[in-house]
Enzyme design. Structure first.
Site, PDB file in Angstrom:
ATOM      1  N   ASP A 107       0.807  -1.217   0.000  1.00 42.29           N
ATOM      2  CA  ASP A 107       0.000   0.000   0.000  1.00 42.29           C
ATOM      3  C   ASP A 107       0.845   1.275   0.000  1.00 42.29           C
ATOM      4  O   ASP A 107       0.380   2.320  -0.435  1.00 42.29           O
ATOM      5  CB  ASP A 107      -0.891   0.030   1.249  1.00 42.29           C
ATOM      6  N   GLU A 122       6.186  -2.711  15.960  1.00 51.59           N
ATOM      7  CA  GLU A 122       7.507  -2.162  15.675  1.00 51.59           C
ATOM      8  C   GLU A 122       8.363  -2.161  16.944  1.00 51.59           C
ATOM      9  O   GLU A 122       9.538  -2.543  16.929  1.00 51.59           O
ATOM     10  CB  GLU A 122       7.387  -0.730  15.109  1.00 51.59           C
TER      11      GLU A 122
END
Lengths: 348, 348
Positions: B207, B294
């Site tokens: 994306d 993350e």
């Protein structure tokens, strides 16, 4: 400043002078130059391309000469530094102007344009006409185009206020890109002549996904070529229906407004450049209903019977009508209310 | 079968054997071969690349030798036809499986993957690991990867049913791509050794919009490098904040969950391959809150103080967290209810 309308001309067997001109353009990054060099030279190795010519324009037939020419060409590229000649031209419209687009729109437009530029960098002999919906060309778009190494023309055409979409207004309420695409077409008419121009006009959109195959398919368009478009018109694939015997287009599988003369997406056709130049009346219009822009230009150029089906008789999908979401920037809006912004001092 | 998790390894100064292997791969289209050749050779002309070596691995220093090597290389490329050796490997998971994705998702995924592949085709010395969220690898994705000319590894990892998003469930309700990214990381651990592996791991997403610059910036990562990401976390730019004197990361400008240990987008960091291999505990997890993936992997690899800021001390944006809209296919759904489909007999 959102670059709303983008048009690509895809030249085939184009005159050498112009190729040389393109090769001289945009030499500010070696990595780009190399791809440009490749784009020009690759044509020599593809079955459909006609020839590799030497510096004097003479045809090279054997692989030894071709490879030598390649060597010389790379040698030249390696010795040219930062030639900043880029064909650039600005058209200012006489329309009433509206405030510039929001920074969100600019940032999002740059991101999409960058992705599209990577696809176009892989297409040989392409001239990219980019029309910004703005009063004057932005340096952001200019820098992106220059760094891409693609031959380009950067124009502007600001949409009149009454034709701008308001916030939350549906996409199909007002025709989009009419003025921008017409500006590109007018530039083509002003700069190219029907009797010498070779190439194909294609209307690209920074939201769509393009397979490289589509640019090869359109290359030998005589008048107007057509092919299937994925995820268009509410369907998995929107496409022409062919007569299995003659191979001619006899209809369409479109579900949305199938009564349109040409119920085809903007990504589903290309126009021969010379053929286009012979029809000065062919253009887009603010005065047609939603979904009729394609029919509006095509009715001047071709009949359904004359359409040239591509992509293996319209059995393959090489382009998709994808759409990018508007970015959700709630936190940014809250910052802005306090007079702050997240990107102070940041370059895109 | 949506390819949810995509990981790229970016090799730097990688051993010649592997480059030769890559050059032998995927030779089914001349246009791709040529770009591959360029990708390998371009490194010879960039200031940051070290050398061009001849067929025996000896260093070439003068431009005459380099150009001759180039000539020979192209000559070889021109004489190789359809060598179909492609390194491919399938991992079948033991997880409970769920039905395949809808055809809409497949079509949309292919379109996006194609656009991303064009960006990656322009990046030298890249190995693309693609993980399909599916029981077995699809031929659609396989064909796309093969035709791209990029060196790749095509794996599968099907998300267990309880972790699949339901229709209309928000993106952030369930962690996405955990199993897929971990599958890629496990493949790396199984196939590469810390003492010889050179390169960088980057988690790409179909994306996002990537400038080519980001791949250059990450190339010399020692442990973990970081940079700004456009349109991420509700902001125009989400990024590390640096101490102007030391140049170290002292904080973040994140507005969403700023209390996270590393409030950075997946597109905003890269990990040195060898460093990663020395930390077998570094991976993603289903058992952390939304937005903490993350932080989950980074906490094993680096401290905030150790992060290496890139992109001109985090003053430039080279990557954007754009998102593609789910396609609107009302007409297709109506056709399907009647037992029909728009794309019968069509190949993507």
């Amino acid at each position: 400043m959102k670059p709303a309308g983008i048009s690509g001309i895809y030249k085939e067997g184009i005159c050498e002078r112009q190729i040389d001109e393109l090769a001289m353009s945009s030499k500010n990054k070696n990595i780009r130059d190399l791809y440009r060099g490749i784009n020009d030279f690759k044509r020599g190795y593809q079955p459909r391309s006609n020839s590799v010519k030497d510096e004097n324009g003479d045809l090279l037939a054997d692989s030894h000469s071709i490879l030598n020419r390649l060597k010389n060409y790379f040698s030249q590229l390696l010795n040219v530094h930062r030639v900043n000649y880029v064909r650039q031209l600005e058209i200012h419209t006489a329309e009433s102007l509206v405030p510039d687009s929001s920074p969100f729109e600019v940032e999002s437009a740059i991101a999409k344009l960058k992705s599209l530029s990577h696809t176009l960098m892989l297409v040989p002999n392409l001239h990219w006409i980019v029309i910004e919906d703005a009063e004057s060309p932005s340096s952001l778009v200019g820098k992106l185009l220059k760094n891409s190494g693609i031959a380009y023309t950067h124009l502007t055409a600001a949409t009149p206020k009454q034709w701008k979409l308001r916030e939350k207004e549906s996409n199909w309420k007002k025709p989009r890109g009419v003025l921008q695409r017409n500006t590109a077409l007018q530039w083509i008419r002003n700069n190219l002549k029907a009797d010498v121009a070779q190439g194909v006009i294609y209307f690209a959109d920074d939201d769509n996904s393009y397979g490289l195959e589509v640019f090869e398919e359109m290359r030998d368009t005589q008048m107007v070529s057509v092919w299937p478009v994925g995820l268009a018109g509410g369907l998995m694939v929107e496409m022409p229906v062919l007569d299995p015997k003659t191979g001619h287009v006899t209809g369409w599988n479109s579900a949305w407004r199938p009564e349109r003369p040409f119920p085809v997406d903007m990504a589903g056709f290309a126009i021969n450049l010379s053929h286009f130049l012979k029809h000065p009346e062919a253009k887009f219009s603010f005065n047609v209903e939603s979904g009729y822009q394609e029919s509006e230009i095509l009715r001047h150029l071709v009949t359904q019977e004359q359409l040239e089906p591509k992509a293996d008789n319209c059995t393959r999908v090489y382009v998709w009508h994808t759409r990018t979401e508007a970015p959700k920037l709630q936190s940014e809006k809250q910052l802005n209310k306090k007079g702050l912004k997240s990107n102070a001092g940041i370059e895109v």
